[in-house]
Scaffold this motif. Structure first.
Motif: not given
Length: 287
Positions: A129-141, A185-193
């Motif tokens: 259903g997505a017309s555009q996909i955006n992927v967020y990740g910081i560091g190794m993610s 995000s591995h921990t799911g706690e990266t604040r900015d993400l």
């Protein structure tokens, strides 16, 4: 699903006392198997009622069920690095390589065990259903996010990756109902993400979380969550087994997209490969 995976999946929804019990169980599985509930309560300085509540919170009937699951896992556990009768003789580098392979394979096995067909079907619906996909990740993610971008571009899907807090926040302000945002995000706690992920959700985008823990700030804003296996230490997000699990899930999403859109995806992939072969590698700038 292994009992270790079950405990780790619920770890961050436990109370601090229950987390201490969980950590003890994960670190002393063989000893726990040999103890009765009174002995475990004494060893952990916790009440028997706390142990029973912990077992029920992770979905088990009680302490006896916990011991059965631990015993079954021990029978299938990885073998340690070979030991020698000579204290001076250390494991070889090939032994280290084998152990790393075992750990990564165990992480992939755990990641597979955490999936369900229902969740994968929900994920497929989001991808379709997505017309555009955006992927967020910081560091190794962030590396995993870039990998997802390059994989999906090859089958003609509109996708971009954002790996720093500024571009994630800017992008999250621009997405809408036709967009899918994937947060890794591995921990799911990266604040900015998490902030960008929440903003994207509030702006109407569909959201998919790829993370280790079922309950986290990231998953609280996810329409669908895909769980990864990996390290017992929840802050070892740069460990190779964590990256291996994330890469496997991205590869799974890629293959799901091909499976769902068989003809179109394969045609797009072949067309991209033809263009790459025709144009050749990009020229290096003259220094």
């Amino acid at each position: 699903m292994s009992i270790s995976a079950l405990i780790k999946m619920h770890h961050n929804q436990l109370t601090r006392t229950e987390q201490r019990l969980a950590d003890y169980i994960l670190a002393h599985q063989q000893q726990v198997i040999m103890r009765n509930i009174a002995s475990l309560a004494s060893a952990t300085q916790l009440g028997e009622a706390t142990i029973v509540r912990f077992c029920r919170k992770i979905g088990l009937a009680g302490f006896a069920a916990l011991k059965r699951e631990l015993t079954a896992e021990q029978l299938q556990s990885l073998q340690p690095l070979p030991q020698s009768d000579s204290p001076a003789e250390q494991p070889s580098l090939l032994d280290v390589a084998r152990r790393l392979h075992q750990l990564n394979q165990a992480s992939l096995d755990e990641t597979l065990a955490l999936q369900s067909n229902a969740t994968l079907e929900q994920t497929a619906t989001l991808l379709l259903g997505a017309s555009q996909i955006n992927v967020y990740g910081i560091g190794m993610s962030g590396i995993s996010a870039l990998e997802a971008k390059y994989r999906f571009m090859r089958i003609g899907m509109r996708i971009d990756a954002h790996t720093d807090n500024h571009t994630m926040l800017l992008n999250s302000a621009l997405v809408g109902k036709q967009d899918l945002v994937i947060g890794i995000s591995h921990t799911g706690e990266t604040r900015d993400l998490v902030d960008a992920f929440q903003n994207a959700k509030q702006n109407g985008a569909s959201t998919l979380a790829i993370t280790r823990y079922l309950h986290s700030p990231l998953t609280s804003f996810a329409d669908v969550t895909l769980l990864t296996g990996g390290s017992q230490n929840r802050y070892e997000s740069d460990a190779s087994m964590i990256k291996a699990s994330q890469t496997w899930l991205i590869d799974l999403l890629f293959n799901m997209a091909i499976f769902i859109n068989q003809g179109r995806s394969i045609d797009n992939l072949l067309e991209v490969m033809k263009r790459i072969e025709k144009n050749g590698p990009p020229e290096r700038p003259v220094s």
